[in-house]
Design a protein around this motif. Structure first.
Motif, PDB file in Angstrom:
ATOM      1  N   PHE A  65     -52.825 -10.801  32.310  1.00 37.52           N
ATOM      2  CA  PHE A  65     -52.158 -10.840  31.001  1.00 37.52           C
ATOM      3  C   PHE A  65     -51.749  -9.426  30.604  1.00 37.52           C
ATOM      4  O   PHE A  65     -52.237  -8.449  31.146  1.00 37.52           O
ATOM      5  CB  PHE A  65     -53.045 -11.485  29.939  1.00 37.52           C
ATOM      6  N   ASP A  66     -50.831  -9.362  29.641  1.00 41.19           N
ATOM      7  CA  ASP A  66     -50.270  -8.088  29.216  1.00 41.19           C
ATOM      8  C   ASP A  66     -50.961  -7.612  27.945  1.00 41.19           C
ATOM      9  O   ASP A  66     -51.435  -8.423  27.159  1.00 41.19           O
ATOM     10  CB  ASP A  66     -48.760  -8.291  28.971  1.00 41.19           C
ATOM     11  N   VAL A 337     -58.514  -8.443  15.385  1.00 45.94           N
ATOM     12  CA  VAL A 337     -58.110  -9.699  16.013  1.00 45.94           C
ATOM     13  C   VAL A 337     -57.191 -10.508  15.091  1.00 45.94           C
ATOM     14  O   VAL A 337     -56.306 -11.227  15.550  1.00 45.94           O
ATOM     15  CB  VAL A 337     -59.364 -10.502  16.425  1.00 45.94           C
ATOM     16  N   GLY A 340     -53.508  -8.926  15.428  1.00 43.02           N
ATOM     17  CA  GLY A 340     -52.874  -8.717  16.731  1.00 43.02           C
ATOM     18  C   GLY A 340     -52.985  -7.316  17.296  1.00 43.02           C
ATOM     19  O   GLY A 340     -52.219  -6.959  18.181  1.00 43.02           O
ATOM     20  N   GLN A 346     -60.570  -8.321  20.581  1.00 43.23           N
ATOM     21  CA  GLN A 346     -59.408  -9.167  20.834  1.00 43.23           C
ATOM     22  C   GLN A 346     -59.207  -9.374  22.333  1.00 43.23           C
ATOM     23  O   GLN A 346     -59.013 -10.490  22.789  1.00 43.23           O
ATOM     24  CB  GLN A 346     -58.159  -8.525  20.217  1.00 43.23           C
ATOM     25  N   ILE A 347     -59.258  -8.298  23.094  1.00 45.57           N
ATOM     26  CA  ILE A 347     -58.992  -8.419  24.531  1.00 45.57           C
ATOM     27  C   ILE A 347     -60.148  -9.079  25.255  1.00 45.57           C
ATOM     28  O   ILE A 347     -59.965 -10.020  26.023  1.00 45.57           O
ATOM     29  CB  ILE A 347     -58.740  -7.022  25.142  1.00 45.57           C
ATOM     30  N   THR A 349     -63.578 -10.360  24.121  1.00 36.23           N
ATOM     31  CA  THR A 349     -64.179 -11.629  23.708  1.00 36.23           C
ATOM     32  C   THR A 349     -63.106 -12.641  23.329  1.00 36.23           C
ATOM     33  O   THR A 349     -63.410 -13.773  23.007  1.00 36.23           O
ATOM     34  CB  THR A 349     -65.142 -11.477  22.504  1.00 36.23           C
ATOM     35  N   GLY A 350     -61.842 -12.218  23.358  1.00 35.12           N
ATOM     36  CA  GLY A 350     -60.765 -13.173  23.120  1.00 35.12           C
ATOM     37  C   GLY A 350     -60.238 -13.693  24.438  1.00 35.12           C
ATOM     38  O   GLY A 350     -60.692 -14.706  24.965  1.00 35.12           O
ATOM     39  N   THR A 351     -59.288 -12.958  25.000  1.00 35.74           N
ATOM     40  CA  THR A 351     -58.592 -13.440  26.176  1.00 35.74           C
ATOM     41  C   THR A 351     -59.499 -13.525  27.406  1.00 35.74           C
ATOM     42  O   THR A 351     -59.516 -14.544  28.095  1.00 35.74           O
ATOM     43  CB  THR A 351     -57.396 -12.519  26.465  1.00 35.74           C
ATOM     44  N   LEU A 353     -62.782 -13.723  27.682  1.00 35.47           N
ATOM     45  CA  LEU A 353     -63.786 -14.786  27.548  1.00 35.47           C
ATOM     46  C   LEU A 353     -63.147 -16.149  27.798  1.00 35.47           C
ATOM     47  O   LEU A 353     -63.662 -16.963  28.540  1.00 35.47           O
ATOM     48  CB  LEU A 353     -64.404 -14.760  26.153  1.00 35.47           C
TER      49      LEU A 353
ATOM     50  N   LYS B  85     -58.715 -20.255  21.835  1.00 30.86           N
ATOM     51  CA  LYS B  85     -59.719 -19.462  22.521  1.00 30.86           C
ATOM     52  C   LYS B  85     -61.141 -19.971  22.339  1.00 30.86           C
ATOM     53  O   LYS B  85     -62.003 -19.631  23.114  1.00 30.86           O
ATOM     54  CB  LYS B  85     -59.572 -17.984  22.152  1.00 30.86           C
ATOM     55  N   GLN B 151     -53.255 -16.179  21.857  1.00 27.12           N
ATOM     56  CA  GLN B 151     -54.271 -15.719  22.794  1.00 27.12           C
ATOM     57  C   GLN B 151     -55.063 -16.874  23.400  1.00 27.12           C
ATOM     58  O   GLN B 151     -55.224 -17.902  22.786  1.00 27.12           O
ATOM     59  CB  GLN B 151     -55.219 -14.835  21.997  1.00 27.12           C
ATOM     60  N   LEU B 157     -50.568 -16.009  30.363  1.00 28.38           N
ATOM     61  CA  LEU B 157     -50.516 -15.650  31.786  1.00 28.38           C
ATOM     62  C   LEU B 157     -49.145 -15.955  32.387  1.00 28.38           C
ATOM     63  O   LEU B 157     -48.590 -15.152  33.139  1.00 28.38           O
ATOM     64  CB  LEU B 157     -51.591 -16.410  32.554  1.00 28.38           C
ATOM     65  N   ALA B 160     -46.615 -13.283  31.498  1.00 29.45           N
ATOM     66  CA  ALA B 160     -46.734 -12.064  32.304  1.00 29.45           C
ATOM     67  C   ALA B 160     -46.211 -12.314  33.713  1.00 29.45           C
ATOM     68  O   ALA B 160     -45.485 -11.486  34.284  1.00 29.45           O
ATOM     69  CB  ALA B 160     -48.186 -11.605  32.335  1.00 29.45           C
ATOM     70  N   THR B 174     -50.064 -10.125  20.975  1.00 32.48           N
ATOM     71  CA  THR B 174     -50.959 -11.263  21.108  1.00 32.48           C
ATOM     72  C   THR B 174     -51.725 -11.519  19.810  1.00 32.48           C
ATOM     73  O   THR B 174     -52.269 -10.597  19.228  1.00 32.48           O
ATOM     74  CB  THR B 174     -51.974 -10.984  22.231  1.00 32.48           C
ATOM     75  N   PHE B 175     -51.779 -12.780  19.411  1.00 32.38           N
ATOM     76  CA  PHE B 175     -52.500 -13.153  18.184  1.00 32.38           C
ATOM     77  C   PHE B 175     -53.548 -14.213  18.502  1.00 32.38           C
ATOM     78  O   PHE B 175     -53.410 -14.961  19.464  1.00 32.38           O
ATOM     79  CB  PHE B 175     -51.535 -13.694  17.132  1.00 32.38           C
TER      80      PHE B 175
END
Lengths: 393, 338
Positions: A65-66, A337, A340, A346-347, A349-351, A353, B85, B151, B157, B160, B174-175
């Protein structure tokens, strides 16, 4: 005789408060260790039975992911581990800058609240009461929406003097590109800082000896600004700038400051400064009035009185609660979070996890990181506190 | 998030039955008297409570169908709105019995999360929405664009991947929730907003000026969406899977909400087996034999649910496309009930 003796010593052993205390503590430790062991082994067992992946193997897998703001090199082919460091650095950036700015603003407001100027004192009071009584999350959402609403679209960007652009995609500043000769300028700056410090030491000693004050601030500023400037001119400005340009959609090139970052920093600084202002006010008011009056009667003006007599004593009261505010600011940065900003929470425990599904590992790592940051902050502040509190008589 | 994590940790630590499902899910639901359904609370067409708090949507109807099969009452469902999420943690920890929240079936989700995907109740794909004023006609023109995304989704994914594959530069914002991402897009923070095409159709209607935005033609991914259950309870897995197949079968044989009582008298053996007048296919699942008849009576067949929530009967007006029955050129195909 001997029988009586053993009887007494046995009794003594049971009723000896130190031994009893030791036994109780040992039992308690054993019980906690047993519970912890049971919890961990049970968790591993249950995860395995539910066929949920566990362990830290995901660390080296491709993230895919970006991320919008990366202080170190990162691409979609980097690993989850790399994404973790990106998030951690983003958190440290906003927390570090936030602490510095909130301290400056907080001290100004706190001192202003005690000003003899009615308007200044009231304005500071309104600021404190308004800001610290509203939830931080609401304030962040407010600032974020305000930033997006107020700033123009890319094609109508505000021009920042010096070649920068400001729009709802962020603040874009010219990026300096240094030539080799720039080393001379950097060296000049280092020399200037050393000289300034040396001058301050010298001036202080002379004042102790003769009572003659010296204009330390002006001389130091002249050195720190003047020397590098002279070096710049001598070497012929060995620095170029790449200017941001408007592309079809976005701005290209330059240093990019995200609107999410601006909103988060703004929100955290304004919120925490209100609490710091109260801490500072309390600290100053804790210094006996006679101290300031004594300074005035010696002929000191209000500025030097505050700086040389009141603040050093107030710092003893200010530093411990100030530490709590620093810790709060760091922890509050995880509210990123909501708007944004790609911080650790955010990175990671968000994405991360969500993609790996390894909630326990990811959350444990994140908690360990925040604990470490907080403990290090506390440690540094405690060291500083020990220094300022030695002044007590 | 925190709450879900604490529950997972507690469940894992105390060895609660929740995280280690063992053929108990159906009994637990019966004892509780209602089904806990993990749903999307903000997506028109799939899961959204209306102004009176009544839940509507294709995924919502799926949970209602499950409740109809178990209790003969489609309202014995407690909907738990989940963000993208948090959804898997909620299912793993036992907070919900089934996750029907437009969730994409992927190999890693199926294998490493301790979950099982049951069936595909909507074949979707990822698309882009942009402002008309940008004069963009294809996703391939989006080089260097800022794109708002939610998110914890496959969307993040695919986005990207797509940009990498086409050698385009990307600025992702990303939100945590779709709501925040859409709001930021509406505030011009991003040039484009991306999510599943079905989601785009619904989200577009929620923007201030619907007609200022268009959906680009490219579909950049496969997004088979379907209900998910925990690993380890095969009976519950079967029930959830066959609830979907029963709805598809009912459409295939023309059994609808209005004619289900008449169809029960039909001589067609396929219909007789479906509606439980012949054979004991319900009992084998642990349900009454008229389980499928209950589903159709209360919720309708797959086609009815589709048209009502996302098709011509809804504001979204999405065509059946690849979600048509297999014999009408689509992908919806149910194994035979026999």
């Amino acid at each position: 005789m001997s029988a009586v003796d053993t009887g007494r010593s046995r009794t003594a052993l049971i009723y000896n408060p130190r031994i009893r205390g030791f036994v109780y503590q040992a039992l308690l430790c054993a019980a906690i260790a047993f519970l912890a062991w049971g919890a961990i082994s049970n968790a591993i067992d249950n995860l395995a039975r539910a066929k949920i992946a566990s362990g830290f193997g995901f660390w080296h897998n491709t993230a895919g992911f970006d991320i919008s703001q990366t202080l170190i090199e990162y691409s979609t082919t980097s690993t989850y581990g790399r994404a973790f460091w990106v998030g951690l650095l983003n958190t440290l950036l906003v927390a570090g800058l936030g602490i510095v700015l909130a301290t400056v603003l907080g001290f100004i407001i706190g001192i202003a609240r005690l000003s003899t100027n009615w308007l200044v004192a009231r304005l500071a009071g309104v600021y404190v009461e308004l800001i610290r009584n509203l939830p931080l999350l609401l304030q962040l959402l407010f600032w974020y929406n305000a930033v997006l609403k107020v700033l123009p679209e890319v094609r109508d960007s505000f021009l920042v003097p010096g070649g920068g652009l400001l729009n709802n995609r962020g603040l874009f500043l010219p990026q300096p590109v240094f030539h080799e000769r720039f080393l001379a300028v950097a060296a000049a700056l280092a020399v200037a800082i050393v000289l300034a410090v040396a001058y301050r030491v010298f001036a202080k000693r002379r004042q102790m000896r003769t009572g003659q004050p010296a204009p330390v601030l002006i001389v130091a500023a002249a050195m720190v600004i003047g020397l590098p400037l002279a070096a710049l001119i001598v070497t012929g400005f060995p620095v170029d700038f790449t200017y941001p340009e408007r592309g079809r959609f976005n701005v290209r090139g330059g240093i990019e400051v995200l609107p999410e970052f601006m909103a988060l920093l703004f929100g955290l600084v304004i919120y925490t400064a209100a609490f710091i202002a109260e801490v500072v006010r309390a600290g100053i008011q804790a210094v006996a009035k006679g101290q300031a009056e004594a300074a005035y009667s010696l002929g000191l003006r209000p500025g030097p009185t505050l700086r040389l007599v009141v603040m050093p004593q107030a710092m003893r009261v200010i530093v411990p609660p100030l530490t709590s505010q620093y810790l709060n600011l760091t922890k509050n940065s995880s509210l990123a979070v909501a708007i944004g900003y790609p911080d650790l929470v955010q990175i990671f425990t968000g994405t991360v996890l969500n993609q790996t599904g390894q909630a326990i590992e990811v959350v444990v790592i994140t908690m360990a990181v925040y604990l470490t940051i907080s403990l290090v902050t506390s440690l540094l502040m405690n060291l500083y506190n020990r220094r300022v509190s030695l002044a007590e008589r | 998030m925190k709450r879900v994590f604490v529950r997972l940790a507690l469940a894992a630590v105390l060895g609660a039955t929740a995280s280690v499902a063992s053929a108990q899910t159906l009994n637990t639901i019966k004892q509780r008297g209602s089904l806990n359904c993990g749903a999307n609370g903000t997506l028109a067409g799939f899961g959204l409570p209306d102004s009176q708090g009544r839940w509507t949507g294709l995924d919502v109807d799926f949970c209602k169908a499950l409740a109809a099969a178990i209790f003969n009452d489609p309202n014995k469902v407690k909907f738990v709105p989940l963000t993208a999420k948090d959804r898997f943690t909620a299912l793993q920890s036992g907070e919900v019995d089934v996750l029907a929240r437009n969730t994409t079936w992927t190999s890693s989700r199926d294998t490493s999360l301790g979950l099982n995907f049951t069936a595909v109740n909507y074949y979707d794909g990822q698309g882009f929405m942009v402002r008309k004023s940008l004069k963009v006609n294809s996703a391939l023109e989006l080089n260097d664009a800022a794109i708002c995304v939610q998110q914890g989704t496959t969307t993040e994914l695919n986005l990207a991947d797509y940009f990498r594959a086409n050698k385009m530069k990307l600025k992702t914002v990303t939100f945590a929730t779709a709501d925040e991402a859409l709001k930021a897009y509406d505030a011009s923070r991003c040039d484009a907003y991306t999510t599943d095409a079905s989601g785009l159709a619904g989200e577009r209607l929620r923007l201030a000026n619907t007609n200022d935005h268009i959906i680009l033609p490219e579909i950049i991914s496969k997004e088979p969406l379907g209900p998910v259950v925990r690993h380890g309870d095969d009976q519950w897995f079967d029930i959830v899977k066959w609830t979907h197949y029963a709805m598809v079968t009912a459409e295939e044989f023309g059994v609808t909400r209005s004619n289900v009582d008449d169809q029960a008298k039909s001589d067609n053996p396929e219909i007789k087996r479906l509606l439980g007048t012949e054979g004991k296919h319900g009992e084998a699942l642990g349900l009454p034999n008229d389980w499928a008849a209950r589903i159709v009576k209360h919720v309708g067949n797959y086609g009815e649910a589709f048209e009502r929530n996302v098709g011509q009967g809804s504001a979204l007006k999405i065509g059946r496309g690849i979600n048509a029955l297999w014999n009408k050129g689509g992908l919806q195909y149910a194994p035979p009930i026999r």
